[in-house]
Write an enzyme that holds these catalytic residues in place. Structure first.
Site, mmCIF file in Angstrom:
data_model
loop_
_atom_site.group_PDB
_atom_site.id
_atom_site.type_symbol
_atom_site.label_atom_id
_atom_site.label_comp_id
_atom_site.label_asym_id
_atom_site.label_seq_id
_atom_site.Cartn_x
_atom_site.Cartn_y
_atom_site.Cartn_z
ATOM 1 N N CYS A 116 48.507 -13.065 -4.272
ATOM 2 C CA CYS A 116 49.891 -13.003 -3.826
ATOM 3 C C CYS A 116 50.739 -12.173 -4.780
ATOM 4 C CB CYS A 116 50.506 -14.377 -3.655
ATOM 5 S SG CYS A 116 49.730 -15.408 -2.411
ATOM 6 N N ARG B 129 46.277 -7.018 -6.198
ATOM 7 C CA ARG B 129 46.147 -8.467 -6.375
ATOM 8 C C ARG B 129 45.407 -9.111 -5.212
ATOM 9 N NH1 ARG B 129 49.608 -10.436 -10.303
ATOM 10 N NH2 ARG B 129 49.744 -12.483 -9.347
ATOM 11 N N TRP C 5 47.914 -13.822 0.027
ATOM 12 C CA TRP C 5 46.472 -14.066 -0.008
ATOM 13 C C TRP C 5 46.290 -15.490 0.493
ATOM 14 C CZ3 TRP C 5 42.461 -16.798 -2.542
ATOM 15 C CH2 TRP C 5 41.227 -16.149 -2.583
ATOM 16 N N ASN D 169 53.969 -17.610 -4.853
ATOM 17 C CA ASN D 169 52.602 -17.418 -5.327
ATOM 18 C C ASN D 169 52.177 -18.715 -5.998
ATOM 19 O OD1 ASN D 169 50.149 -16.531 -6.349
ATOM 20 N ND2 ASN D 169 51.085 -15.484 -8.096
ATOM 21 N N GLY D 170 51.042 -19.275 -5.582
ATOM 22 C CA GLY D 170 50.558 -20.524 -6.168
ATOM 23 C C GLY D 170 50.235 -21.534 -5.086
ATOM 24 N N GLU E 2 26.959 -8.182 -15.375
ATOM 25 C CA GLU E 2 28.141 -7.392 -15.009
ATOM 26 C C GLU E 2 27.782 -6.300 -14.005
ATOM 27 O OE1 GLU E 2 32.065 -5.906 -14.861
ATOM 28 O OE2 GLU E 2 31.139 -7.855 -15.242
ATOM 29 N N LYS F 88 29.491 -5.973 -10.245
ATOM 30 C CA LYS F 88 30.149 -4.766 -9.758
ATOM 31 C C LYS F 88 29.635 -4.375 -8.380
ATOM 32 C CE LYS F 88 33.164 -4.111 -12.490
ATOM 33 N NZ LYS F 88 33.136 -5.565 -12.375
ATOM 34 N N GLU G 37 30.662 -7.064 -5.544
ATOM 35 C CA GLU G 37 32.071 -7.255 -5.221
ATOM 36 C C GLU G 37 32.678 -6.063 -4.496
ATOM 37 O OE1 GLU G 37 34.412 -8.116 -8.683
ATOM 38 O OE2 GLU G 37 33.615 -6.448 -9.826
ATOM 39 N N HIS H 14 9.317 -17.568 -12.856
ATOM 40 C CA HIS H 14 9.698 -18.932 -12.525
ATOM 41 C C HIS H 14 10.431 -18.991 -11.187
ATOM 42 C CE1 HIS H 14 8.445 -20.422 -16.461
ATOM 43 N NE2 HIS H 14 8.946 -19.302 -16.946
ATOM 44 N N LYS I 155 42.876 -9.543 -7.670
ATOM 45 C CA LYS I 155 42.797 -9.091 -9.064
ATOM 46 C C LYS I 155 43.110 -10.230 -10.026
ATOM 47 C CE LYS I 155 42.496 -5.897 -12.280
ATOM 48 N NZ LYS I 155 41.202 -5.270 -12.579
#
Length: 608
Positions: free
Chosen positions: A2, A27, A75, A101-102, A481, A485, A488, A504, A603
């Site tokens: 948001c 965001r 969002w 936002n929240g 990482e 990348k 996502e 395993h 973000k």
């Protein structure tokens, strides 16, 4: 998550709101809306999808005249993405508009209470509760209504509010969600993050928890939750305004990858003086460093992966034991913390909800805390006992590249400082470490120059369904990482595994043609990892290897090899991650994905 923007001043508000929201698209969002007071009423316009739809609907704001207003990119959390659920939200008489936002955690209880008082709700959101609650408490004094509402609401929130009866003001409220106020020449602004206001001012105020800002076109007044006026000092933002623009690159992510050499320099060079590591803002004396018995690194996402690398570096150089935790798990596992421990919180934004909660958990237990953050004045920077800044500048793409690289550099420097203070490395060793660190920007630039070869390889795997990344030690941290990348931004299923764990269970997933990226930069582990590569190829895998220059033995085992320059083994993450970033980027571009704004991702994750 948001984005909030608000403006009051001499100019037309709507175009400024839309421009500010465009700087917050990173965001993550699924709908957008603005509310503007036109001299007679508060007018609201909303649209689902990208901000472009709202801009077209309002003719870039021209159809919504007025000099005060608020805007929002949503969002979805409560209620599906839709025009009805999009912000801003009204009270019943449409005399108050709110963006949020929240999460209001007790919204169901408040909604039931308000419905009992005759309020009629039109959306599924928790935010609409705020508008009705404000109306319930409003008796002519907006500040009184805001403070009373704050005492009733539980959870996290950053709010932008306008009242029809007091259209000469825009109100901003904060509790556990980021909010800044910008003081401009021709008006004042509120926003979730700095990029939204950089075009209009560099003078900003960081609102702290349970604080309120009342903006007029002439000035800004701050209050606490009880309505008492408080004084605040502004911060001057020295970011280059062009850093928040694409600057001719096709995507922000590509631009930010190419900014990594400079980012590394900016984080590194000011802190190396006369063969010593100097971190001025840290404020930790050698005695305090020597007293640390154990380090707990707590972070989320890519910052967590940087923390995994830091474990090897701290333990190897400073000989201090390190535990690494996902912030979302840290406080719920009731960690064993002792008074001589140090909790390091890593966060690009300094507002990550889970990381902030972990910081507060550690502080509540009386444990010393250190924040490694990018944003000056952010919550983690303010609340941690000590802070170290990464100085990466604004990062717009959701998938981090340069902020991650800056976090690695900060960790290397901090580990060397600890090692020097604890006398676990010699002066000669420090000299070699710093020399290798200072070579990294040039080496990263060289790797970025190899993009053509990586792009060609990436084009072969646009249709891949599964990709696996493997490595040992620091190489496993790099693999984590690299895998993140790819998944996502390209939406390809990808997993990272410690190479020694393949037998395993994991190796059963390998089929003919499955791509496996093997990271092989730790010299003492070459032979073991090469044995794993041979096993993978025998099951039909196509193996891409990322390794150090000079490791020719791997060419007999892998199908395709990318070499990185020689550096100290502690620092190989800073180099090996570059081709993996480029690979993920070009796969995503080839698939036609939205590289900078991947689906379902945000973000700044400012709610749990």
């Amino acid at each position: 998550m948001c984005g909030i923007v608000g403006y009051i001043g001499e100019a037309q508000a709507a175009p400024i709101l839309l421009d500010g929201l465009s700087k917050l698209e990173y965001r993550g969002y699924d709908s957008a809306g603005i509310a503007v007071y036109d001299g007679e009423e508060i007018r609201v316009q909303k649209a689902t999808g990208r901000l472009k739809a709202l801009s077209e609907l309002t003719h870039d704001g021209a159809t919504m005249p007025g000099v005060s207003g608020i805007g929002h990119t949503r969002w979805a959390t409560h209620g599906a993405p839709s025009n009805v659920n999009a912000h801003p939200h009204y009270n019943q008489d449409k005399t108050i508009a709110v963006v949020h936002n929240g999460i209001i955690e007790n919204y169901m209880k408040l909604r039931k209470y308000l419905e009992g008082k005759g309020c009629q709700f039109v959306s599924e959101t928790d935010t609409e509760v705020v508008a009705h609650l404000l109306a319930r408490y409003y008796k002519g004094d907006p500040l009184e209504a805001v403070t009373k509402a704050m005492h009733r609401m539980e959870g996290s929130y950053a709010l932008g509010i306008i009242f029809k009866d007091h259209a000469d003001k825009v109100y901003a409220v904060r509790k556990d969600s980021p909010m800044i106020v910008g003081h401009g020449k021709d008006g004042n602004l509120i926003a979730s993050d700095v990029p939204a206001v950089l075009k209009y001012t560099r003078k900003v105020y960081f609102i702290q928890n349970e604080e309120i800002a009342a903006l007029t076109k002439e000035g800004i007044t701050f209050f606490n939750v009880d309505g008492d006026e408080i004084a605040k000092e502004p911060t001057t933002i020295d970011w280059d305004v062009n850093a928040a623009e694409k600057g001719g690159y096709e995507h922000f992510m590509l631009k930010e990858m190419y900014e990594q050499p400079q980012t590394v320099k900016d984080t590194l060079n000011p802190r190396i003086r006369d063969g010593e590591v100097v971190i001025e803002e840290l404020g930790m004396e050698d005695g305090e460093i020597c007293a640390v018995n154990r380090i707990h690194i707590v972070a989320c996402g890519s910052a967590y992966h940087a923390g995994v690398t830091a474990k090897y570096v701290f333990e190897g150089l400073a000989r201090v034991p390190v535990e690494v935790d996902l912030a979302s798990e840290f406080r719920y596992r009731n960690p064993i913390l002792q008074q001589d421990d140090l909790v390091i919180i890593i966060s690009q934004s300094g507002e990550t909800a889970d990381s902030l909660a972990a910081l507060r958990e550690a502080k509540a237990r009386g444990i010393k805390t250190l924040g490694i953050v990018n944003v000056v004045g952010s919550s983690i920077a303010r609340e941690a006992d000590r802070v170290m800044y990464t100085w990466a500048g604004p990062e717009i793409a959701v998938a981090t590249t340069k902020a991650y690289s800056a976090q690695l550099i900060a960790e290397y420097l901090l580990a060397i400082k600890f090692a020097q203070a604890r006398n676990t490395v010699s002066a000669q060793e420090v000299e070699g470490l710093l020399r290798d660190l200072q070579k990294l920007p040039e080496q990263i630039e060289m790797l970025l120059g190899n993009k053509g070869r990586i792009q060609h390889f990436a084009n072969r795997y646009i249709a891949a369904k599964d990709v696996f990344f493997v490595g040992r030690g620091i190489d496993y941290a790099i693999s984590m990482e690299g895998s993140l990348k790819l998944k996502e931004i390209s939406y390809i299923h990808s997993e990272a595994y410690a190479a020694g764990e393949l037998k395993h269970g994991t190796i059963s997933l390998i089929e003919e043609g499955t791509l496996v990226a093997a990271v092989v930069t730790q010299e003492e582990l070459y032979k073991k990892t090469i044995s794993n590569i041979v096993e993978l190829r025998s099951r039909g895998a196509f193996v891409l290897a990322v390794t150090n220059t000079g490791n020719r033995e791997i060419e007999k085992a892998a199908d395709y090899v990318i070499y990185i320059p020689q550096t100290n083994w502690y620092f190989t993450n800073s180099l090996a991650i570059i081709p993996l970033q480029l690979f993920s980027y070009y796969v995503s571009v080839g698939k036609g994905c939205d590289v900078d704004k991947p689906r379902n991702l945000a973000k700044s994750v400012t709610v749990e």
